[in-house]
Design a protein around this motif. Structure first.
Motif, mmCIF file in Angstrom:
data_model
loop_
_atom_site.group_PDB
_atom_site.id
_atom_site.type_symbol
_atom_site.label_atom_id
_atom_site.label_comp_id
_atom_site.label_asym_id
_atom_site.label_seq_id
_atom_site.Cartn_x
_atom_site.Cartn_y
_atom_site.Cartn_z
ATOM 1 N N PRO A 1 0.824 -1.220 0.000
ATOM 2 C CA PRO A 1 0.000 0.000 0.000
ATOM 3 C C PRO A 1 0.859 1.272 0.000
ATOM 4 O O PRO A 1 1.789 1.409 0.804
ATOM 5 N N GLY A 2 0.568 2.170 -0.914
ATOM 6 C CA GLY A 2 1.285 3.439 -0.999
ATOM 7 C C GLY A 2 2.480 3.416 -1.929
ATOM 8 O O GLY A 2 2.993 4.476 -2.307
ATOM 9 N N ALA A 3 2.928 2.218 -2.320
ATOM 10 C CA ALA A 3 4.140 2.128 -3.133
ATOM 11 C C ALA A 3 3.963 2.773 -4.501
ATOM 12 O O ALA A 3 4.812 3.552 -4.960
ATOM 13 N N GLN A 4 2.870 2.487 -5.182
ATOM 14 C CA GLN A 4 2.661 3.021 -6.517
ATOM 15 C C GLN A 4 2.414 4.530 -6.483
ATOM 16 O O GLN A 4 2.889 5.267 -7.351
ATOM 17 N N ASP A 5 1.681 4.994 -5.461
ATOM 18 C CA ASP A 5 1.460 6.439 -5.326
ATOM 19 C C ASP A 5 2.785 7.160 -5.087
ATOM 20 O O ASP A 5 3.043 8.234 -5.650
ATOM 21 N N TYR A 6 3.624 6.565 -4.240
ATOM 22 C CA TYR A 6 4.929 7.169 -3.944
ATOM 23 C C TYR A 6 5.799 7.194 -5.198
ATOM 24 O O TYR A 6 6.445 8.196 -5.508
ATOM 25 N N LEU A 7 5.789 6.092 -5.946
ATOM 26 C CA LEU A 7 6.589 6.002 -7.161
ATOM 27 C C LEU A 7 6.129 7.028 -8.195
ATOM 28 O O LEU A 7 6.944 7.686 -8.850
ATOM 29 N N SER A 8 4.811 7.183 -8.335
ATOM 30 C CA SER A 8 4.272 8.164 -9.277
ATOM 31 C C SER A 8 4.666 9.577 -8.885
ATOM 32 O O SER A 8 5.039 10.401 -9.739
ATOM 33 N N THR A 9 4.603 9.868 -7.578
ATOM 34 C CA THR A 9 5.004 11.196 -7.096
ATOM 35 C C THR A 9 6.481 11.445 -7.337
ATOM 36 O O THR A 9 6.884 12.538 -7.759
#
Length: 311
Positions: free
Chosen positions: A237-245
Protein backbone atom coordinates in the motif's frame (compact mmCIF):
# COMPACT_ATOMS: atom_id res chain seq x y z
CA UNK A 1 54.36 26.42 -36.65
CA UNK A 2 51.87 23.77 -35.58
CA UNK A 3 52.33 20.55 -37.55
CA UNK A 4 49.19 18.52 -38.12
CA UNK A 5 49.27 17.50 -41.80
CA UNK A 6 50.37 13.94 -41.08
CA UNK A 7 48.13 13.40 -38.08
CA UNK A 8 45.57 10.56 -38.09
CA UNK A 9 42.85 13.16 -37.62
CA UNK A 10 43.78 14.92 -40.85
CA UNK A 11 43.80 11.65 -42.78
CA UNK A 12 40.43 10.65 -41.40
CA UNK A 13 38.93 14.03 -42.24
CA UNK A 14 40.03 13.79 -45.85
CA UNK A 15 38.40 10.35 -46.03
CA UNK A 16 35.01 11.87 -45.26
CA UNK A 17 34.52 10.94 -41.60
CA UNK A 18 33.29 13.29 -38.89
CA UNK A 19 35.71 16.25 -38.73
CA UNK A 20 37.79 16.93 -35.64
CA UNK A 21 36.77 20.16 -33.94
CA UNK A 22 39.15 22.62 -32.28
CA UNK A 23 37.67 25.56 -30.37
CA UNK A 24 40.07 28.26 -29.19
CA UNK A 25 38.57 30.00 -26.15
CA UNK A 26 40.01 33.42 -25.45
CA UNK A 27 39.01 36.95 -24.49
CA UNK A 28 39.29 39.43 -21.65
CA UNK A 29 40.25 38.25 -18.19
CA UNK A 30 37.13 38.05 -16.06
CA UNK A 31 34.78 37.76 -19.04
CA UNK A 32 33.95 34.08 -18.50
CA UNK A 33 36.68 31.89 -19.97
CA UNK A 34 36.59 29.45 -17.04
CA UNK A 35 32.81 29.11 -17.32
CA UNK A 36 33.12 28.52 -21.06
CA UNK A 37 35.73 25.82 -20.44
CA UNK A 38 33.44 23.99 -17.99
CA UNK A 39 30.51 24.15 -20.41
CA UNK A 40 32.58 22.81 -23.31
CA UNK A 41 33.93 20.03 -21.10
CA UNK A 42 30.35 19.04 -20.25
CA UNK A 43 29.57 19.05 -23.98
CA UNK A 44 32.26 16.44 -24.57
CA UNK A 45 35.25 18.60 -25.48
CA UNK A 46 38.71 17.75 -24.21
CA UNK A 47 39.83 21.03 -22.61
CA UNK A 48 43.44 22.19 -22.34
CA UNK A 49 44.48 25.41 -20.61
CA UNK A 50 47.16 27.63 -22.20
CA UNK A 51 48.59 24.90 -24.41
CA UNK A 52 51.40 26.21 -26.69
CA UNK A 53 50.23 26.35 -30.33
CA UNK A 54 53.09 24.05 -31.32
CA UNK A 55 51.47 21.24 -29.30
CA UNK A 56 47.98 21.50 -30.75
CA UNK A 57 48.68 18.93 -33.45
CA UNK A 58 50.26 16.56 -30.95
CA UNK A 59 47.23 16.86 -28.66
CA UNK A 60 44.91 15.99 -31.54
CA UNK A 61 47.03 12.98 -32.46
CA UNK A 62 46.98 11.69 -28.89
CA UNK A 63 43.22 12.15 -28.82
CA UNK A 64 42.84 9.90 -31.86
CA UNK A 65 44.62 7.14 -29.95
CA UNK A 66 41.98 6.96 -27.23
CA UNK A 67 38.99 4.62 -27.32
CA UNK A 68 36.68 5.98 -28.48
CA UNK A 69 38.74 8.59 -30.35
CA UNK A 70 38.47 12.19 -29.11
CA UNK A 71 37.13 14.45 -31.85
CA UNK A 72 36.36 17.64 -29.94
CA UNK A 73 39.08 19.81 -28.40
CA UNK A 74 38.96 23.20 -26.70
CA UNK A 75 41.98 25.33 -25.81
CA UNK A 76 41.68 28.14 -23.31
CA UNK A 77 44.16 30.92 -24.06
CA UNK A 78 44.75 34.09 -22.05
CA UNK A 79 46.92 37.11 -22.68
CA UNK A 80 49.88 35.54 -20.89
CA UNK A 81 50.12 32.66 -23.36
CA UNK A 82 52.79 32.52 -26.07
CA UNK A 83 49.78 32.14 -28.36
CA UNK A 84 49.53 35.93 -28.41
CA UNK A 85 53.15 36.48 -29.40
CA UNK A 86 52.62 34.82 -32.76
CA UNK A 87 50.18 35.06 -35.65
CA UNK A 88 46.75 33.74 -34.68
CA UNK A 89 45.49 33.80 -38.25
CA UNK A 90 48.41 31.69 -39.42
CA UNK A 91 47.79 29.11 -36.68
CA UNK A 92 44.07 28.75 -37.40
CA UNK A 93 44.61 28.70 -41.16
CA UNK A 94 47.15 25.91 -40.76
CA UNK A 95 44.75 23.88 -38.61
CA UNK A 96 41.91 24.34 -41.08
CA UNK A 97 44.07 23.38 -44.05
CA UNK A 98 44.79 20.09 -42.26
CA UNK A 99 41.08 19.30 -42.16
CA UNK A 100 40.38 20.39 -38.58
CA UNK A 101 37.23 22.44 -38.00
CA UNK A 102 38.74 25.36 -36.09
CA UNK A 103 36.70 28.11 -34.43
CA UNK A 104 37.66 31.03 -32.18
CA UNK A 105 35.41 32.03 -29.28
CA UNK A 106 36.06 35.50 -27.85
CA UNK A 107 34.52 36.61 -24.55
CA UNK A 108 34.36 40.24 -23.50
CA UNK A 109 32.58 42.51 -21.00
CA UNK A 110 32.43 46.20 -20.13
CA UNK A 111 35.17 47.75 -17.98
CA UNK A 112 32.90 48.43 -15.01
CA UNK A 113 31.65 44.83 -14.94
CA UNK A 114 35.20 43.45 -15.18
CA UNK A 115 36.30 45.73 -12.33
CA UNK A 116 33.37 44.56 -10.22
CA UNK A 117 34.12 40.88 -10.93
CA UNK A 118 37.76 41.32 -10.00
CA UNK A 119 36.63 43.01 -6.81
CA UNK A 120 34.47 40.03 -5.90
CA UNK A 121 37.22 37.54 -6.74
CA UNK A 122 39.97 39.60 -5.06
CA UNK A 123 42.39 38.67 -7.81
CA UNK A 124 45.05 40.69 -9.60
CA UNK A 125 44.70 41.34 -13.32
CA UNK A 126 47.47 39.62 -15.35
CA UNK A 127 48.56 42.91 -16.97
CA UNK A 128 48.04 45.14 -13.96
CA UNK A 129 51.71 45.15 -12.92
CA UNK A 130 52.78 45.93 -16.50
CA UNK A 131 50.65 49.06 -16.78
CA UNK A 132 52.12 52.50 -16.18
CA UNK A 133 50.27 53.22 -12.92
CA UNK A 134 49.66 49.62 -11.81
CA UNK A 135 45.89 50.04 -11.57
CA UNK A 136 43.23 47.49 -12.49
CA UNK A 137 41.69 49.94 -14.96
CA UNK A 138 45.00 50.34 -16.77
CA UNK A 139 45.52 46.56 -16.87
CA UNK A 140 42.11 46.01 -18.46
CA UNK A 141 42.77 48.75 -21.02
CA UNK A 142 46.12 47.20 -21.93
CA UNK A 143 44.58 43.77 -22.37
CA UNK A 144 41.72 45.13 -24.47
CA UNK A 145 44.22 46.82 -26.79
CA UNK A 146 46.42 43.73 -27.04
CA UNK A 147 43.47 41.49 -27.92
CA UNK A 148 41.84 43.78 -30.49
CA UNK A 149 43.17 41.82 -33.48
CA UNK A 150 42.21 38.51 -31.83
CA UNK A 151 38.65 39.74 -31.39
CA UNK A 152 38.52 40.71 -35.07
CA UNK A 153 39.55 37.20 -36.10
CA UNK A 154 37.01 35.48 -33.82
CA UNK A 155 34.18 33.38 -35.26
CA UNK A 156 31.95 34.11 -32.27
CA UNK A 157 32.10 37.08 -29.88
CA UNK A 158 29.97 36.95 -26.71
CA UNK A 159 29.58 40.02 -24.51
CA UNK A 160 28.93 38.72 -20.98
CA UNK A 161 28.26 42.16 -19.46
CA UNK A 162 24.55 41.55 -18.90
CA UNK A 163 24.60 37.73 -18.90
CA UNK A 164 24.16 35.50 -15.88
CA UNK A 165 26.20 32.30 -15.70
CA UNK A 166 23.13 30.32 -16.76
CA UNK A 167 22.48 32.59 -19.75
CA UNK A 168 26.10 32.25 -20.87
CA UNK A 169 25.75 28.50 -20.40
CA UNK A 170 22.77 28.39 -22.76
CA UNK A 171 24.47 30.56 -25.40
CA UNK A 172 27.48 28.26 -25.46
CA UNK A 173 25.29 25.15 -25.64
CA UNK A 174 23.42 26.65 -28.59
CA UNK A 175 26.70 27.41 -30.37
CA UNK A 176 28.64 24.22 -29.59
CA UNK A 177 26.17 21.66 -28.27
CA UNK A 178 25.22 20.08 -31.57
CA UNK A 179 21.87 18.28 -31.80
CA UNK A 180 21.35 17.74 -28.05
CA UNK A 181 22.35 20.94 -26.22
CA UNK A 182 20.11 20.24 -23.24
CA UNK A 183 20.96 16.57 -22.60
CA UNK A 184 21.30 15.68 -18.94
CA UNK A 185 23.08 12.74 -17.28
CA UNK A 186 20.68 11.26 -14.70
CA UNK A 187 21.87 8.59 -12.26
CA UNK A 188 19.40 6.67 -10.10
CA UNK A 189 21.39 5.11 -7.25
CA UNK A 190 20.06 2.72 -4.63
CA UNK A 191 21.77 2.70 -1.23
CA UNK A 192 21.42 1.59 2.38
CA UNK A 193 20.94 4.24 5.06
CA UNK A 194 23.03 2.21 7.48
CA UNK A 195 26.02 2.77 5.18
CA UNK A 196 25.40 6.52 4.86
CA UNK A 197 23.61 8.79 2.39
CA UNK A 198 25.54 9.30 -0.90
CA UNK A 199 27.41 12.61 -0.66
CA UNK A 200 26.71 13.54 -4.27
CA UNK A 201 22.93 13.01 -4.08
CA UNK A 202 20.81 15.84 -5.48
CA UNK A 203 17.55 14.20 -4.37
CA UNK A 204 17.06 11.54 -1.67
CA UNK A 205 14.08 9.17 -1.59
CA UNK A 206 13.38 7.17 1.59
CA UNK A 207 11.71 3.77 1.11
CA UNK A 208 11.89 2.69 4.76
CA UNK A 209 8.16 3.33 5.17
CA UNK A 210 7.45 0.19 3.10
CA UNK A 211 7.42 -3.30 4.70
CA UNK A 212 10.86 -4.87 4.60
CA UNK A 213 11.17 -8.11 2.56
CA UNK A 214 14.02 -9.04 4.92
CA UNK A 215 11.36 -10.26 7.34
CA UNK A 216 9.75 -12.54 4.75
CA UNK A 217 11.75 -15.81 4.95
CA UNK A 218 11.37 -16.78 1.29
CA UNK A 219 12.48 -13.29 0.15
CA UNK A 220 15.29 -12.61 2.62
CA UNK A 221 18.12 -14.02 0.48
CA UNK A 222 16.85 -12.48 -2.73
CA UNK A 223 17.35 -8.87 -3.86
CA UNK A 224 15.25 -6.11 -5.35
CA UNK A 225 16.37 -7.26 -8.79
CA UNK A 226 14.49 -10.53 -8.35
CA UNK A 227 10.91 -10.57 -9.63
CA UNK A 228 9.41 -11.93 -6.39
CA UNK A 229 10.94 -9.13 -4.28
CA UNK A 230 10.08 -6.43 -6.80
CA UNK A 231 6.47 -7.59 -6.98
CA UNK A 232 6.25 -7.69 -3.19
CA UNK A 233 7.69 -4.17 -2.72
CA UNK A 234 5.74 -2.50 -5.52
CA UNK A 235 2.44 -4.06 -4.43
CA UNK A 236 2.58 -2.70 -0.86
CA UNK A 237 0.00 0.00 0.00
CA UNK A 238 1.28 3.44 -1.00
CA UNK A 239 4.14 2.13 -3.13
CA UNK A 240 2.66 3.02 -6.52
CA UNK A 241 1.46 6.44 -5.33
CA UNK A 242 4.93 7.17 -3.94
CA UNK A 243 6.59 6.00 -7.16
CA UNK A 244 4.27 8.16 -9.28
CA UNK A 245 5.00 11.20 -7.10
CA UNK A 246 8.74 10.56 -7.30
CA UNK A 247 8.63 10.34 -11.07
CA UNK A 248 6.75 13.65 -11.21
CA UNK A 249 9.32 15.29 -8.91
CA UNK A 250 12.22 13.96 -10.99
CA UNK A 251 10.60 15.23 -14.20
CA UNK A 252 10.09 18.69 -12.69
CA UNK A 253 13.63 18.82 -11.30
CA UNK A 254 15.38 17.64 -14.46
CA UNK A 255 13.50 20.22 -16.51
CA UNK A 256 14.64 22.91 -14.07
CA UNK A 257 18.21 21.61 -14.24
CA UNK A 258 18.19 21.86 -18.02
CA UNK A 259 16.88 25.43 -17.85
CA UNK A 260 19.67 26.33 -15.41
CA UNK A 261 22.35 24.69 -17.57
CA UNK A 262 23.08 21.85 -15.15
CA UNK A 263 24.02 18.61 -16.84
CA UNK A 264 24.28 16.03 -14.03
CA UNK A 265 21.77 14.82 -11.45
CA UNK A 266 21.83 11.95 -8.95
CA UNK A 267 18.64 10.58 -7.39
CA UNK A 268 19.49 8.46 -4.34
CA UNK A 269 16.89 5.82 -3.41
CA UNK A 270 17.43 4.43 0.08
CA UNK A 271 16.20 1.71 2.40
CA UNK A 272 17.83 0.19 5.47
CA UNK A 273 20.43 -2.06 3.84
CA UNK A 274 20.25 -1.20 0.16
CA UNK A 275 19.26 -4.74 -0.81
CA UNK A 276 15.49 -5.03 -1.29
CA UNK A 277 13.20 -1.98 -1.31
CA UNK A 278 15.59 0.65 -2.67
CA UNK A 279 16.85 -1.66 -5.40
CA UNK A 280 13.34 -2.61 -6.53
CA UNK A 281 12.13 1.00 -6.62
CA UNK A 282 15.32 2.29 -8.31
CA UNK A 283 14.92 -0.33 -11.04
CA UNK A 284 11.24 0.52 -11.51
CA UNK A 285 11.88 4.28 -11.54
CA UNK A 286 14.63 3.75 -14.08
CA UNK A 287 12.28 1.78 -16.32
CA UNK A 288 9.63 4.49 -16.09
CA UNK A 289 12.15 7.19 -17.02
CA UNK A 290 13.73 5.18 -19.82
CA UNK A 291 17.01 3.95 -18.30
CA UNK A 292 19.59 2.40 -20.59
CA UNK A 293 18.83 4.74 -23.50
CA UNK A 294 18.18 8.37 -24.20
CA UNK A 295 14.66 9.44 -23.38
CA UNK A 296 12.52 11.89 -25.35
CA UNK A 297 14.43 14.86 -23.90
CA UNK A 298 17.78 13.43 -24.94
CA UNK A 299 18.72 12.64 -21.33
CA UNK A 300 20.93 9.66 -20.58
CA UNK A 301 19.66 7.65 -17.61
CA UNK A 302 21.41 4.87 -15.72
CA UNK A 303 20.60 2.83 -12.63
CA UNK A 304 23.33 1.77 -10.20
CA UNK A 305 23.22 -0.05 -6.85
CA UNK A 306 25.84 1.18 -4.40
CA UNK A 307 25.36 -1.27 -1.55
CA UNK A 308 23.91 -4.34 -3.24
CA UNK A 309 25.94 -7.36 -2.10
CA UNK A 310 27.34 -5.77 1.07
CA UNK A 311 25.05 -7.74 3.37
Amino acid sequence: MTRVESSPAAAENRSGTTPVEVVIVTGLSGAGRSTAARVLEDLGYYVADNLPPELIGRMVELGQGTEPPTRKFAMVMDVRSRFFTGNLSAVTEHLRSAGLRTRILFLEASDDVLIRRYGFARRRHPLQSESADGTLTAGIAAERARLSTVKTAADLVIDTTALSIHQLHRKLEEAYGGDAPSALQLTIQSFGFKYGVPLDADMVLDLRFLPNPHWVPELREQTGQDAAVSEYVLSRPGAQDYLSTCRHLVDLTTEGYRQEGKRYMTVAVGCTGGKHRSVAVAEELGDLLGAGAKNGSGDVIRVVHRDLGRE
